[in-house]
Design a protein around this motif. Structure first.
Motif: not given
Ligand code: TXA
Ligand code: MG
Length: 332
Positions: A20, A135, A137
């Motif tokens: 991330a 978050g 994707r």
């Protein structure tokens, strides 16, 4: 950096946080280990090309948790994509579909299409889900080897390729052993771009139509991509592919040319002349050979053999994936 255990949820979380934040991670899939970075942040994906020494015009596969997440990257979802994803995901099948122009531009090397895959490996899926919660994707992930070399099928192979400064999530040896089959469903006619352990017959049965095969000879419009380069997947030692019934003669002809180093042989029949030969027994089962192939090539390299003589696999589409990798390994 020590290997992270894929069985430990805290390690999965640590790896997901690293991704991330834009980091690079070696991660397991059922096919081969991937070198992952988030696909939805271009600077993160760019790190993969730099680490692999991969030309930036060679697109990466984006790994997703499933069809829903695939829609974040796909501009449209052709009927054949839906059929194949429903039938084979999670699994060793990559689908090339039209790309949403605003996402994964670097991962997709600027192409109007993107290659998507949902891997069938519990550690990969847990990682993708954990990262999605943060978050991320999708995870761009080519095989975790330096460009042109043999793909890694164990965590230790990834460390051999990149050293221990790379974070690697250990998920054990890969079940399949060669890379996913790739089908381009972005155009009218589905095209098999790379054979895998999922055979052409399986894919055609699901689609209820024939697949066009390959891009080098028959499909001039298709992008030039590394899986399509004639020379790829090469160990350090030179690979020679020989028909089974010519192996003994070929080895005989080598005579005493070897400079003190032995020759590696990967064949079903042990060679008659056993010295100075390091023999690895090849299975008669295509999935077993796929599973073993890259570890055998790496292992023979580690033994310091001067050349590797490999028995040509039998005819038949079940062997397409193995035959493809061997032909490329033998091309220089
Ligand atoms: O099993 C696998 O597919 C492994 C694991 C890690 O998932 N990944 C893998 O990635 O083999 P890589 O980068 O070594 O091969 C990806 C291949 C490229 O060589 C290229 O042939 C194809 O995917 N590819 C990627 N994007 C494409 C696109 N937009 N159009 C056509 N081919 C594409
Ligand atoms: Mg690769």
């Amino acid at each position: 950096m020590p290997l992270l255990s894929g069985r430990d949820p805290r390690c999965i979380l640590q790896a997901a946080k690293h991704l991330a934040a834009g980091g690079l991670l070696g991660f397991p899939t059922e096919t081969v280990y991937g070198l992952g970075a988030r696909a939805d942040v271009d600077t993160a994906a760019a790190g993969i090309f730099a680490a692999k020494g991969r030309p930036v015009d060679h697109p990466l596969i984006v790994h997703v948790t499933g069809v829903e997440a695939a829609h974040d990257f796909a501009a449209s979802w052709p009927a054949s994509a839906e059929v194949l994803a429903q039938r084979f995901w999670p699994g060793p099948l990559t689908l090339v579909v039209p790309r949403r122009p605003a996402v994964a531009g670097v991962a997709a090397a600027g192409l109007p299409t993107v290659a998507l895959r949902c891997p069938d490996h519990p550690v990969a899926l847990a990682l993708l889900r954990e990262a999605a919660g943060l978050g991320v994707r999708g995870l761009a992930g080519p095989s975790a080897n330096r460009f042109g070399r043999v793909s890694p099928t164990r965590a230790s192979h990834v460390v051999d390729e990149f050293g221990d400064s790379l974070m690697v999530l250990d998920g054990g040896p890969c079940r399949e052993g060669i890379e996913s089959a790739i089908v381009d469903v972005s155009r009218e006619e589905p095209v098999l771009l790379r054979p895998g352990t999922l055979t052409r017959a399986h894919i055609e049965a699901a689609l209820r139509r024939d697949l066009a095969v390959g891009l080098r000879d028959r499909d001039a419009q298709a992008p030039r991509v590394p899986g399509s380069l004639a020379a790829h997947y090469a160990p350090r030692a030179r690979v020679h592919l020989v028909p089974a019934d010519r192996m003994d003669d070929a080895l005989q002809a080598l005579g005493h040319q070897h400079d003190g180093r032995s020759v590696g042989v990967y064949s079903r029949q042990p060679p008659r002349n056993r010295s100075p030969i390091v023999h690895r027994a090849m299975s008669g089962d295509p999935s077993e050979v796929a599973h073993d192939l890259f570890a055998v090539l790496r292992g023979l390299d580690d033994e310091g053999v001067q050349a590797i003589w490999v028995e040509m696999p039998p005819e038949g589409t079940a062997w397409d994936g193995v035959r493809d990798r061997l032909q490329r390994a033998a091309t220089r």
